[in-house]
Design a protein around this motif. Structure first.
Motif: not given
Length: 408
Positions: A283-292, A344-361
């Motif tokens: 409780a009250n701990m900080l985590e990375l934003p969860p995604l569905p 390890v990520a490559t530039p092609d693996d990255h996602v656009d924040s405009s796509e995922l930020l609205p879907q944060i659970a």
């Protein structure tokens, strides 16, 4: 010496009637003490005269590996060297320093316990196991450990290691029933040696309890015990693994999180989610934003890792948003002791924040940007800390031996 099994805990055996032992408890304790004197690990919470430091070590060691505790114990004492310092600290600061140790209720109870000691006992820990039991988060084992190690009380401290040693010595199977545990408590108590003299600086009860735990942790291990190295093997009726109850099957779950980073002037910030105060865990701990999971079903994560919490093994996928001016930073050579799979990520693996930020659970109010240079001061969950360190956003601290309490 004749080897005869101690009577197993029968159904009609009362807590008052200790089982007969086929060996001399004093000789058992003497051999164990001699072994411990020459084989004990050099741990920072041993050979100290600070009840608060003993209390801290016992809380930290609950369900946590010694190697993990050593570094954090030193850091914690450096930051909160006394009961008063801990009691007057903010809970968030305590949780921040506890981050990565897991079972965060321990940190909260330790903090409240310090406040209780300051308020009810003038900042001095109670000296008996009975009084120590009144502290928040202190159970029978912890109270007995502190009382024997810090205050020389003749009382057995029984953790999982000690249970295993006694069950094997007596030839008993693992039994969690109340009567069996009462019988085991009787045996454990009979093995604790008395004080040589009230004026003596020696501490036979505390040393004995630590020796029993050490024996279980290093020699009488759950699997493949090192019986030929055991100082009390002559008394043992098992000499190998004993019968244990089947363990509950570990559950597994796949989860996803977003690693979002942005530039604010010369600073770099990461988006974190504050867990609800009513959560049963962290409780009250900080985590990375969860995604569905459905939001990332067709995507490839930039980082995969495994993380265990209580009885669940989590297969974690981290998705990194593309942010101008903040390239991904991964170290492909960093693999932790659990052999996490690092991708390890490559530039092609990255996602656009405009796509995922609205879907944060998570609720928008619980999301906040934090300076990456200050992450070590935040109450991060163990998983968040691991993911941020694996991704290179958070530095891995170097161990230090500063701040240990002095010997008297």
């Amino acid at each position: 010496m004749p080897r005869r099994k101690a009577a197993p805990p029968a159904e009609d055996q009362s807590a008052e009637s200790a089982p007969h032992l086929a060996f001399d408890p004093a000789e058992f304790s003497a051999r164990l003490a001699h072994w411990f004197k020459h084989n004990a690990r050099d741990l920072p919470w041993r050979n100290i005269r600070d009840p608060y430091a003993t209390w801290l070590s016992e809380i930290m060691l609950q369900q946590t590996r010694v190697a993990t505790v050593i570094e954090r114990y030193v850091e914690f004492l450096e930051r909160f060297p006394t009961v008063t310092a801990l009691a007057e600290a903010e809970e968030a600061d305590v949780l921040a320093l506890w981050s990565g140790l897991g079972y965060y209720r321990r940190a909260r109870m330790l903090h409240r316990g310090a406040q209780f000691v300051l308020r009810e006992f003038d900042g001095k820990l109670p000296r008996t196991s009975h009084e120590l039991r009144t502290l928040p988060g202190v159970g029978d084992y912890t109270a007995a450990a502190i009382a024997s190690i810090a205050f020389r009380e003749r009382i057995a401290a029984i953790d999982g290691n000690v249970e295993r040693v006694i069950n094997r010595v007596l030839g008993w199977p693992e039994d969690r029933s109340t009567k069996a545990r009462a019988a085991l408590q009787q045996v454990a108590q009979s093995l604790v040696p008395p004080l040589l003299s009230p004026r003596s600086k020696a501490n036979p009860p505390g040393d004995h309890n630590q020796a029993m735990m050490e024996l279980g942790a290093t020699v009488c291990t759950p699997r493949s015990p090192l019986c030929l190295q055991c100082p009390v093997v002559e008394f043992c009726q098992t000499r190998g693994e004993h019968i244990t109850a089947p363990r509950a099957k570990q559950k597994s779950r796949t989860v996803a999180y977003l690693l979002a980073i942005r530039k604010r002037g010369t600073s770099t910030e990461v988006l974190l989610h504050k867990r609800d105060a009513q959560q049963s865990l962290m409780a009250n701990m900080l985590e990375l934003p969860p995604l569905p999971m459905e939001a990332v079903a067709e995507r490839e994560p930039t980082l995969r890792l495994r993380h265990s919490i209580t009885d669940t093994s989590y297969y974690v996928q981290i998705f990194t948003e593309s942010a101008p001016g903040v390239p991904p930073h991964h170290d492909p050579d960093v693999i932790d002791e659990y052999h996490d799979e690092l991708v390890v990520a490559t530039p092609d693996d990255h996602v656009d924040s405009s796509e995922l930020l609205p879907q944060i659970a998570a609720s928008a109010e619980a999301l906040q940007w934090h300076n990456t240079k200050l992450l070590a001061l935040l109450p991060l969950t163990g998983l968040a800390r691991k993911a941020l360190q694996r991704s290179g956003v958070m530095l891995v601290p170097r161990p230090t031996l500063a701040g240990l309490p002095p010997l008297e």
